[in-house]
Design a protein around this motif. Structure first.
Motif, PDB file in Angstrom:
ATOM      1  N   PHE A 133       0.848  -1.187   0.000  1.00 29.24           N
ATOM      2  CA  PHE A 133       0.000   0.000   0.000  1.00 29.24           C
ATOM      3  C   PHE A 133       0.886   1.240   0.000  1.00 29.24           C
ATOM      4  O   PHE A 133       1.768   1.387   0.838  1.00 29.24           O
ATOM      5  CB  PHE A 133      -0.908   0.013   1.230  1.00 29.24           C
ATOM      6  CG  PHE A 133      -1.684   1.290   1.379  1.00 29.24           C
ATOM      7  CD1 PHE A 133      -2.563   1.687   0.394  1.00 29.24           C
ATOM      8  CD2 PHE A 133      -1.518   2.103   2.492  1.00 29.24           C
ATOM      9  CE1 PHE A 133      -3.277   2.877   0.507  1.00 29.24           C
ATOM     10  CE2 PHE A 133      -2.227   3.287   2.617  1.00 29.24           C
ATOM     11  CZ  PHE A 133      -3.104   3.676   1.633  1.00 29.24           C
ATOM     12  N   GLY A 146      -6.092  -0.275  -2.457  1.00 28.16           N
ATOM     13  CA  GLY A 146      -5.766   0.938  -1.736  1.00 28.16           C
ATOM     14  C   GLY A 146      -4.951   1.915  -2.556  1.00 28.16           C
ATOM     15  O   GLY A 146      -5.127   3.126  -2.444  1.00 28.16           O
ATOM     16  N   SER A 147      -4.012   1.399  -3.386  1.00 26.88           N
ATOM     17  CA  SER A 147      -3.145   2.318  -4.124  1.00 26.88           C
ATOM     18  C   SER A 147      -2.957   1.855  -5.572  1.00 26.88           C
ATOM     19  O   SER A 147      -3.182   0.687  -5.902  1.00 26.88           O
ATOM     20  CB  SER A 147      -1.786   2.468  -3.417  1.00 26.88           C
ATOM     21  OG  SER A 147      -1.178   1.225  -3.183  1.00 26.88           O
TER      22      SER A 147
END
Ligand code: SF4
Length: 193
Positions: A133, A146-147
């Protein structure tokens, strides 16, 4: 007899992959992503130690009671407990459920010499989301990741890229239990209220 050391379980959630799923967070991770979304699950220590057979029964009951579509394995770092999770994943697929795996490692790093049981686990996973992340590159478009560096890998034909952008996907769930305690799961953002 196999055991798993878990951080948490949510029996039925719509925020951790396609459809309604049982989400299983393992305890313990060797990565240290900046702004880790689950710092309570980092330490390698006994937390909720459970027999795999017991967990299989719980998943089977969740299929009957909640109509779950699959299970999602998160952490912590699931690949550190690949042996026990492989048994759970194999069972889940045998009763028609899908298996989704989130790992902070990249798929190419998942080698049997580093992570015992990983070959068997990956044999029973439908989709892997990999990579650390990165707080500087927060994902704005795709579901569940998340990323932006994190990638989906489709290991079977159960799902395809359409799940990444399906509309109406639940991103967060909040729960209040009978004792008034609040818990949340979903996208790894730190939410201040
Ligand atoms: S891999 Fe997951 S649990 Fe481990 S440090 Fe990174 S965000 Fe936290």
């Amino acid at each position: 007899m196999s055991w798993l050391n878990l951080g948490a379980i949510v029996d039925a959630t719509a925020a951790e992959g396609p459809g309604v799923r049982t989400a299983v967070w393992v305890q313990g991770c060797l990565k240290r992503c900046s702004s880790c979304c689950n710092p309570d699950f980092l330490k390698i220590k006994p937390a909720n130690v459970i027999e795999v057979e017991q967990l299989k029964k719980r998943v089977e009951a969740n299929k009957k009671n909640f109509g779950i579509q699959g299970i999602t394995l998160l952490g912590g770092e699931p690949v550190l407990q690949a042996n026990g999770l492989s048994e759970l994943a194999q069972f889940a697929q045998s009763i028609g459920l899908s298996v989704m795996l989130f790992t902070g490692y990249e798929l190419e790093e998942l080698d049997e010499s580093r992570f015992a049981g990983i070959a068997k686990l990956l044999n029973h996973v439908d989709v892997v989301v990999d990579g650390e992340f990165e707080l500087k590159h927060v994902e704005q478009n795709r579901n569940w990741v998340g990323s932006m560096n994190q990638k989906f890998h489709y290991l079977t034909n159960r799902y395809d890229r359409s799940i990444e952008s399906s509309l109406g996907t639940v991103t967060n769930e909040w729960r209040i239990n009978a004792h008034g305690q609040v818990s949340a799961n979903g996208l790894p953002f730190i939410v201040k209220v």
